[in-house]
Enzyme design. Structure first.
Site, PDB file in Angstrom:
ATOM      1  N   CYS A   1      -5.001 -11.710 -11.810  1.00 43.51           N
ATOM      2  CA  CYS A   1      -3.447 -12.266 -11.864  1.00 43.51           C
ATOM      3  C   CYS A   1      -3.490 -13.827 -12.498  1.00 43.51           C
ATOM      4  CB  CYS A   1      -2.573 -12.077 -10.747  1.00 43.51           C
ATOM      5  SG  CYS A   1      -2.707 -10.617 -10.235  1.00 43.51           S
TER       6      CYS A   1
ATOM      7  N   HIS B   1       2.879 -16.500  -7.273  1.00 42.14           N
ATOM      8  CA  HIS B   1       2.216 -15.095  -7.612  1.00 42.14           C
ATOM      9  C   HIS B   1       2.752 -14.173  -6.492  1.00 42.14           C
ATOM     10  CE1 HIS B   1       0.236 -11.753  -8.677  1.00 42.14           C
ATOM     11  NE2 HIS B   1      -0.441 -11.778  -7.763  1.00 42.14           N
TER      12      HIS B   1
ATOM     13  N   GLU C   1      -5.261  -7.659 -16.761  1.00 47.31           N
ATOM     14  CA  GLU C   1      -6.224  -7.077 -16.211  1.00 47.31           C
ATOM     15  C   GLU C   1      -6.314  -5.444 -16.307  1.00 47.31           C
ATOM     16  OE1 GLU C   1      -6.254  -7.667 -11.997  1.00 47.31           O
ATOM     17  OE2 GLU C   1      -4.586  -8.864 -12.269  1.00 47.31           O
TER      18      GLU C   1
HETATM   19  N1  CAA Z   1      10.052  -2.005   9.116  1.00 53.81           N
HETATM   20  C1  CAA Z   1       9.714  -3.220   8.713  1.00 53.81           C
HETATM   21  N2  CAA Z   1       8.508  -3.770   8.309  1.00 53.81           N
HETATM   22  C2  CAA Z   1       7.463  -2.775   8.516  1.00 53.81           C
HETATM   23  C3  CAA Z   1       7.860  -1.548   8.883  1.00 53.81           C
HETATM   24  C4  CAA Z   1       8.948  -1.077   9.141  1.00 53.81           C
HETATM   25  N3  CAA Z   1       9.199   0.312   9.540  1.00 53.81           N
HETATM   26  N4  CAA Z   1       6.470  -0.781   8.698  1.00 53.81           N
HETATM   27  C5  CAA Z   1       5.617  -1.780   8.438  1.00 53.81           C
HETATM   28  N5  CAA Z   1       6.225  -3.029   8.186  1.00 53.81           N
HETATM   29  C6  CAA Z   1       5.435  -4.307   7.979  1.00 53.81           C
HETATM   30  C7  CAA Z   1       4.345  -4.497   8.237  1.00 53.81           C
HETATM   31  O1  CAA Z   1       4.295  -5.379   9.623  1.00 53.81           O
HETATM   32  C8  CAA Z   1       3.747  -5.350   7.432  1.00 53.81           C
HETATM   33  O2  CAA Z   1       4.255  -6.873   7.418  1.00 53.81           O
HETATM   34  P1  CAA Z   1       3.596  -7.998   8.064  1.00 53.81           P
HETATM   35  O3  CAA Z   1       2.153  -8.168   7.237  1.00 53.81           O
HETATM   36  O4  CAA Z   1       4.143  -9.034   8.130  1.00 53.81           O
HETATM   37  O5  CAA Z   1       3.095  -7.676   9.473  1.00 53.81           O
HETATM   38  C9  CAA Z   1       4.325  -5.081   6.044  1.00 53.81           C
HETATM   39  O6  CAA Z   1       5.226  -4.136   6.460  1.00 53.81           O
HETATM   40  C10 CAA Z   1       3.288  -3.909   5.398  1.00 53.81           C
HETATM   41  O7  CAA Z   1       2.851  -2.941   5.971  1.00 53.81           O
HETATM   42  P2  CAA Z   1       1.159  -2.604   6.361  1.00 53.81           P
HETATM   43  O8  CAA Z   1       0.357  -3.877   6.485  1.00 53.81           O
HETATM   44  O9  CAA Z   1       1.074  -1.768   7.471  1.00 53.81           O
HETATM   45  O10 CAA Z   1       1.174  -2.097   5.090  1.00 53.81           O
HETATM   46  P3  CAA Z   1      -0.218  -1.500   4.204  1.00 53.81           P
HETATM   47  O11 CAA Z   1      -1.571  -1.796   5.355  1.00 53.81           O
HETATM   48  O12 CAA Z   1       0.136  -0.126   4.193  1.00 53.81           O
HETATM   49  O13 CAA Z   1      -0.251  -2.161   2.988  1.00 53.81           O
HETATM   50  C11 CAA Z   1      -1.393  -4.077   1.628  1.00 53.81           C
HETATM   51  C12 CAA Z   1      -0.437  -3.653   2.728  1.00 53.81           C
HETATM   52  C13 CAA Z   1      -2.469  -4.127   2.456  1.00 53.81           C
HETATM   53  C14 CAA Z   1      -0.855  -5.405   1.216  1.00 53.81           C
HETATM   54  C15 CAA Z   1      -1.435  -3.005   0.227  1.00 53.81           C
HETATM   55  O14 CAA Z   1       0.036  -3.030  -0.136  1.00 53.81           O
HETATM   56  C16 CAA Z   1      -2.247  -3.524  -0.368  1.00 53.81           C
HETATM   57  O15 CAA Z   1      -3.510  -3.275  -0.412  1.00 53.81           O
HETATM   58  N6  CAA Z   1      -1.807  -4.027  -1.670  1.00 53.81           N
HETATM   59  C17 CAA Z   1      -2.628  -4.309  -2.808  1.00 53.81           C
HETATM   60  C18 CAA Z   1      -3.468  -5.768  -2.489  1.00 53.81           C
HETATM   61  C19 CAA Z   1      -2.385  -6.930  -2.419  1.00 53.81           C
HETATM   62  O16 CAA Z   1      -1.324  -6.645  -3.227  1.00 53.81           O
HETATM   63  N7  CAA Z   1      -2.831  -8.021  -1.935  1.00 53.81           N
HETATM   64  C20 CAA Z   1      -2.147  -9.299  -1.979  1.00 53.81           C
HETATM   65  C21 CAA Z   1      -3.013 -10.375  -2.123  1.00 53.81           C
HETATM   66  S1  CAA Z   1      -4.065 -10.219  -3.407  1.00 53.81           S
HETATM   67  C22 CAA Z   1      -3.084 -10.708  -4.871  1.00 53.81           C
HETATM   68  O17 CAA Z   1      -2.241 -11.165  -4.645  1.00 53.81           O
HETATM   69  C23 CAA Z   1      -3.760  -9.947  -6.197  1.00 53.81           C
HETATM   70  C24 CAA Z   1      -2.732  -9.060  -6.724  1.00 53.81           C
HETATM   71  O18 CAA Z   1      -1.845  -9.140  -7.218  1.00 53.81           O
HETATM   72  C25 CAA Z   1      -3.426  -7.387  -6.312  1.00 53.81           C
END
Ligand code: CAA
Length: 445
Positions: free
Chosen positions: A120, A244, A83
């Site tokens: 993916c 994945h 991609e």
């Molecule tokens: N200690 C322990 N854990 C902590 C923490 C700390 N100090 N701070 C945060 N966390 C945890 C949070 O609780 C959360 O876990 P849970 O979901 O289990 O509650 C985790 O760490 C992540 O924290 P946030 O949700 O606050 O993180 P974020 O909002 O900054 O980003 C995300 C998370 C939205 C997934 C971001 O990384 C993102 O947009 N990623 C790209 C999209 C993606 O990967 N999506 C996955 C499905 S799509 C897919 O699979 C296709 C692909 O390959 C892209």
């Protein structure tokens, strides 16, 4: 019936790495444990200045061809899943074939080449295409080369930035495979979704939270669809379940959902009933919201049980080891998860011949696919031969300033000159653009 599956695997990681808890977190003002404990990521791979999806794919394919003693004439098909393509017409597979033809005597003139796109999941779809081509008897005794290659970069500042990665997985698909046989049965969960997309742009538009929900919803549908042809699944059926892995934290969520589904109406649900009650059934609730709340409560309890923890540690945890050190490789990610599990099985001296894997692939947009794989008698020789540890250990660490430069180097909108961080040796490198704006490559001894 001909047995068809993956005969061999090789990977190629980007040669640089960024330390997430120690380098990325402080600059972002985040707690390092958000990355290690929350997302489950420690380091992520990045491509050096002279690396890209073609060099990583070609280098992985060359390692695989050399190790298996293959010549271009042995390959009837080259499918590249990506991609991160930079051309809307000429497929990356032609570039990779061109690279390989620089170092082998023969050529891939009679091989069918293509490029697969569905986020993916395209790597798994390419496996499917190769499988079907061989099963249809159109391969004339030749094997297929499937290469999943990506540079998973996000816009700077996007929450996805923490999950970046870069690397390629090359797989040889053949009759009587040495590693795993693929099941004929497969299940799909597929819907038009707007969770992650790149409408004629290099970096994705992402609705991160929605993408996680869509991943889980489509994966559940794929499992139900798989069960409709293969029969009910049970947590004890599979030695490993590679998913994945956009980041390991996502797999933790999928695994819990999968375990709940597979253990429903089984002795596991009975055994857990005293401790956490029975699984909520929709029919017992007046509203969907009440039902969902009960499910969430059950899942929170389920993940603390010894049965679940033990299953997770045995069946899921080994699949995320490599991913936690390289980040998201998009199309290659689920194939790294399989490799990670089999590599750990080899290190632990586990007997895997005849054992089953359940493989859960996902692509945004969105589609999930689930199929089973049977590990072959010769699996250990194959896994022992794959070079993972030395590649990961040999990566060069970059500072945050270096990371900013590397992100710009690989940003198609920017033109900057940056010194390479490593010295290429025995590999394909990107050398610049040709007169029709094509990318050019050379093999460096
Ligand atoms: N200690 C322990 N854990 C902590 C923490 C700390 N100090 N701070 C945060 N966390 C945890 C949070 O609780 C959360 O876990 P849970 O979901 O289990 O509650 C985790 O760490 C992540 O924290 P946030 O949700 O606050 O993180 P974020 O909002 O900054 O980003 C995300 C998370 C939205 C997934 C971001 O990384 C993102 O947009 N990623 C790209 C999209 C993606 O990967 N999506 C996955 C499905 S799509 C897919 O699979 C296709 C692909 O390959 C892209």
């Amino acid at each position: 019936m001909t047995s068809v599956g993956i005969d061999a695997i090789e990977i190629r990681t980007g040669k640089l790495f960024l330390d997430l808890p120690n380098t990325f977190a402080p600059v972002k003002g985040e707690d390092p444990e958000k990355y290690t404990k929350g997302l489950g990521l420690y380091t992520s791979s990045f491509p050096d200045v002279y690396e890209d999806i073609v060099t990583m794919g070609a280098n992985a394919a060359k390692s695989l061809m050399d190790r298996k003693g293959l010549e271009p004439e042995d390959i009837g098909r080259i499918d590249v899943a990506t991609e991160s393509a930079f051309d809307n017409s000429k497929p990356v597979s032609t570039y990779i074939a061109g690279c390989l033809e620089q170092v082998y005597d023969g050529d891939f003139r009679h091989a069918n080449k293509g490029e697969r796109k569905f986020a993916c999941i395209a790597g798994t779809q390419s496996l499917d295409d190769a499988y079907n081509w061989i099963k249809a008897g159109r391969n004339r005794g030749r094997a297929a080369l499937v290469i999943a290659t990506d540079t998973a970069l996000y816009e700077r500042g996007d929450p996805g930035e923490a999950t970046q990665g870069a690397g390629a997985v090359a797989m040889l698909i053949d009759e009587d495979p040495d590693l795993v046989e693929l099941s004929t049965e497969q299940g799909y969960g597929s819907m038009d979704e707007t969770d992650f997309l790149k409408p004629n742009q290099q970096f994705p538009s992402v609705d991160g939270k929605r993408s996680m929900q869509v991943y889980l919803a489509r994966m559940r549908e794929a499992l139900e669809d798989y069960e409709s042809v293969a029969g009910r699944t049970h947590p004890a059926d599979f030695e490993y379940i590679p998913f994945h892995t956009p980041f390991p934290g996502m797999v933790r969520k999928a695994a819990l959902l999968g375990f709940r589904h597979m253990s429903r109406d089984t002795e596991i649900e009975d055994e857990l009933a005293d401790e956490i009650g029975r699984q909520p059934r929709e029919a017992d609730f007046e509203t969907w919201d009440d039902y969902e709340e009960a499910i969430r409560g059950y899942m929170d309890d389920l993940k603390t049980t010894e049965q679940y923890r033990d299953w997770y540690d045995r069946v899921i945890d080994p699949t995320i080891d490599i991913s936690s050190r390289v980040g998201n490789w998009y199309t290659g990610s689920v194939h790294i998860a399989r490799l990670s599990a089999l590599k750990i099985a080899a290190e632990e001296g586990k007997e895997m011949a005849g054992k089953k894997l359940l493989v859960g692939s996902y692509g945004s947009g969105a589609q999930a696919e689930i199929h089973a794989e049977t590990v072959q008698d010769t699996w250990l020789d194959e896994i022992d031969a794959v070079d993972v540890d030395s590649q990961l250990e040999d990566r060069t660490e970059i500072t945050f300033d270096d990371y900013e430069l590397i992100h710009d180097v690989h940003n198609h909108e920017k033109e900057i000159e940056v010194e390479e961080f490593t010295q290429p040796e025995g590999e394909f490198v990107f050398t610049g653009w040709g007169r029709m704006n094509e990318r050019r490559y050379e093999y460096v001894e």
